[in-house]
Design a protein around this motif. Structure first.
Motif, short mmCIF file in Angstrom:
data_model
loop_
_atom_site.label_atom_id
_atom_site.label_comp_id
_atom_site.label_asym_id
_atom_site.label_seq_id
_atom_site.Cartn_x
_atom_site.Cartn_y
_atom_site.Cartn_z
N ASP A 507 41.55 39.43 25.99
CA ASP A 507 41.78 40.75 26.57
C ASP A 507 41.54 40.81 28.07
OD1 ASP A 507 42.52 41.99 24.18
OD2 ASP A 507 40.43 42.31 23.60
N GLU A 508 41.01 39.75 28.64
CA GLU A 508 40.80 39.72 30.08
C GLU A 508 42.15 39.70 30.81
OE1 GLU A 508 38.26 39.88 32.03
OE2 GLU A 508 36.56 39.68 30.66
N PRO A 509 42.21 40.31 32.02
CA PRO A 509 43.48 40.30 32.75
C PRO A 509 43.83 38.89 33.23
CG PRO A 509 41.72 41.16 34.13
CD PRO A 509 41.14 41.01 32.74
N LEU A 510 45.08 38.72 33.63
CA LEU A 510 45.55 37.40 34.04
C LEU A 510 44.95 36.95 35.36
CD1 LEU A 510 49.31 37.69 33.05
CD2 LEU A 510 47.52 36.33 31.92
N ALA A 511 44.57 37.89 36.21
CA ALA A 511 43.96 37.52 37.50
C ALA A 511 43.18 38.72 38.01
CB ALA A 511 45.03 37.12 38.52
N THR A 512 41.98 38.46 38.52
CA THR A 512 41.21 39.54 39.13
C THR A 512 40.21 39.01 40.14
OG1 THR A 512 39.74 41.43 38.71
CG2 THR A 512 39.49 39.52 37.27
N LEU A 513 40.15 39.67 41.28
CA LEU A 513 39.10 39.47 42.27
C LEU A 513 38.23 40.71 42.17
CD1 LEU A 513 37.73 37.95 44.60
CD2 LEU A 513 39.37 39.02 46.16
#
Length: 622
Positions: A507-513
């Motif tokens: 469920d984590e997004p594909l990319a995150t800062l």
């Protein structure tokens, strides 16, 4: 109490000398000079030749831009040049140390504080002058002022010719790049050196100033109105926190009224001591007494290293005897072991100075101006957003244009009537002088964030050849990890599970800062070549401070930078590109399981995305 044996102690001192001094013993001339005078010196020592400095050595060239530099101070050496007792070996060792350590320590200047000799006699001055030839041959900048033993103590700077003036008058320094000039009598000089990107002035004043001397010193300062001044003289501080009668006169007539003087250095009295006085401008002046002639071997030409570190706003002070250090490998006697390096509170200490603030009264630092958007469009720029040109606190609605021209414009998305406002605050090195203030909160979820359009070209980018993501941010003092942790600076929507990458949390997004509960930046992405999540962890970053963060991938590895500095927790695993489902990117928002889960609480400045790896020197804060 030391429990080691005498032999072990000698060995430990030798190891300390070798390691702690960056192998300066590679200078064979220094070793030779140090071992040449173990016994009590005799008159024959006067005729001993000064060993030549290696011809292969280049001219002395300190780094003028480094924020770290060293000023060397040498106090009273009079007992080494005293009638028939002339022994230049200790002072030669100290001068060779400067030559050998000049580059490593970025030594910019040497100030001798007077009482070079005991009687000011011709033979004494000649021997001392010959020793300083070591520095002359390499073009090292230095000053040698007159103490009461170098000239007749009852006279001031109008005394006329002396052996001291013949040897160390302005004619000696006129060809040095650091020499600025001298008073008409020749006994007062000033010197200029460049360090930390600015000019500094050393005022080397006679044992006793006449009215003409005071007038000359004031004129020198007036002609260099933006330079910090280090005043050197033979007598000023008498003992810890006390000025001598003449020192008080010098303070009242010169130092107190000239805010540029932030540090004074003097010898003459002992033991070493320090005082701090508030000048007429309300600023602290640090006044230091350093003199070791009462110690073993007349002080053994001990030197003080004033290590300026403008990044830390600190001067670290260290006191050593290169002559004793140079002999440590042969074993030291009882007194030498005590004197090799002085570590008492008056000999080894640090002085905290906010240099920018301290110098602001006469040399204020102009804030960096804004830079045009076109300057930021380096090759490969695929998105560039900035938030300047708006009134503080005004509500932000509508569209934020992508200044790269690639069409990745942003629109506002509000949650529970959340707000997003413009701000004039910004990182001091940020190109655009403005930011957006996100008022996110998780309890309950509310705020506003920005989102690319469904058809934005950025949505489908996979960055297979590498990338650089940059952003400036600041968190307010009320940022609370229980309510604000994991707010996103830049995030890509779409989950790992939806992309068929189910390793870890699907469920984590594909990319995150995002900003962790530290708070600190974290880059967590699904690369093209991995099923799992690749994570770069940054250190904690303070609230109410502006930060620049950058994530750089060179096509195979990813490095996270804070303020242009790589963090420790950068994985070494191969990481290629970024997985995409063709869905929008968010600024200030973070999705989990395909739904908005957290909104940034803080300010976000310029954001740039480039489809290649940029060097640190090309980051937006440079």
């Amino acid at each position: 109490m030391c429990t080691c044996t005498s032999h072990e102690h000698d060995q430990a001192e030798a190891e300390q000398a070798g390691a702690g001094r960056r192998n300066f013993l590679r200078a064979t001339a220094l070793i030779g000079a140090a071992t040449a005078a173990v016994a009590i010196p005799t008159a024959t020592a006067q005729a001993a030749p000064v060993p030549a400095v290696s011809a292969s050595k280049t001219r002395w060239r300190p780094d003028p831009d480094s924020s770290r530099f060293t000023l060397v101070v040498m106090p009273d050496t009079q007992y080494l040049f005293d009638g028939a007792s002339i022994n230049p070996a200790p002072i030669e060792a100290s001068l060779r140390y400067i030559l050998e350590q000049g580059e490593d320590d970025n030594i910019v200047f040497l100030s001798h504080l007077g009482d070079l000799t005991e009687n000011g006699a011709q033979a004494e001055v000649t021997a001392a002058s010959k020793a300083f030839g070591l520095l002359d041959r390499r073009g090292v900048g230095y000053s040698v002022l007159a103490g009461n033993h170098d000239v007749k103590s009852s006279t001031d700077d109008q005394r006329g010719p002396t052996p001291y003036l013949d040897a160390f008058g302005p004619q000696r320094f006129k060809d040095k790049p650091t020499f600025g000039g001298a008073s008409p009598d020749g006994y007062n000089t000033f010197h200029l050196f460049k360090a930390a990107g600015r000019q500094w002035l050393v005022l080397a004043l006679d044992w006793r100033l006449s009215a003409q001397g005071y007038a000359w010193a004031k004129d020198v300062i007036a002609r260099h109105p933006k330079m910090p001044v280090i005043l050197t003289t033979h007598e000023l501080v008498y003992e810890a926190d006390t000025l001598s009668p003449y020192g008080q006169q010098l303070w009242d007539r010169l130092v107190k009224e000239h805010d540029q003087i932030f540090l004074t250095l003097n010898g003459h009295n002992w033991p070493a001591g320090r005082a701090v006085r508030r000048n007429a401008a309300g600023n602290d002046v640090h006044l230091h007494l350093t003199n070791y002639q009462n110690r073993y071997y007349g002080g053994a030409a001990m030197i003080r290293l004033y290590r300026f570190d403008l990044d830390r706003d600190t001067i670290d002070v260290e006191t050593i005897s290169p002559w004793i250090l140079g002999r440590a490998g042969d074993g030291l006697n009882e007194l030498e072991r005590q004197e090799i390096e002085l570590t008492g509170p008056q000999d080894r200490f640090s002085v905290a100075i906010d240099f920018e603030k301290r110098f602001s009264g006469f040399a204020p630092v102009s804030p960096r101006g804004p830079r045009s958007a076109s300057e930021m469009l380096v090759r490969g720029t695929v998105a560039y957003w900035r938030f300047d040109g708006h009134a503080e606190g005004a509500a932000m609605d509508g569209t934020v244009r992508d200044l790269s021209g690639r069409g990745n414009d942003l629109t506002v998305v509000k949650v529970a009537d959340g707000s997003l406002t413009w701000s004039s605050e910004h990182h001091p090195d940020q190109p655009g002088h403005g930011s957006l203030y996100f008022h996110g909160d998780k309890s309950p979820l509310r705020g506003a964030y920005l989102r690319t359009a469904e058809n934005a070209p950025l949505n489908s980018a996979t960055f297979r050849g590498g990338y650089t993501f940059e952003a400036f941010y600041q968190l307010p003092g009320d940022w609370d990890p229980s309510r604000n942790a994991w707010g996103g600076l830049i995030s890509r929507t779409g989950t790992g599970g939806a992309a068929g990458k189910t390793e870890g949390d699907p469920d984590e997004p594909l990319a995150t800062l995002s900003l962790s509960d530290g708070p600190g930046p974290q880059w967590a992405v699904r690369p093209l070549n991995q099923q799992g999540i690749a994570t770069n962890w940054g250190d904690e970053t303070a609230r109410e401070v502006w930060w620049h963060v950058a994530v750089v991938n060179d096509g195979s590895h990813t490095t996270l930078y804070v303020q242009g500095c790589p963090v420790a927790r950068n994985p070494t695993a191969r990481s290629v590109g970024l997985t995409s489902l063709g869905l929008p990117w968010l600024l200030g928002g973070y999705e989990y399981a395909g739904k908005i889960d957290q909104i940034l609480h803080g300010r976000l400045g310029d954001v740039r995305i480039v489809e290649r790896a940029l060097p640190v020197t090309s980051f937006m804060n440079h």
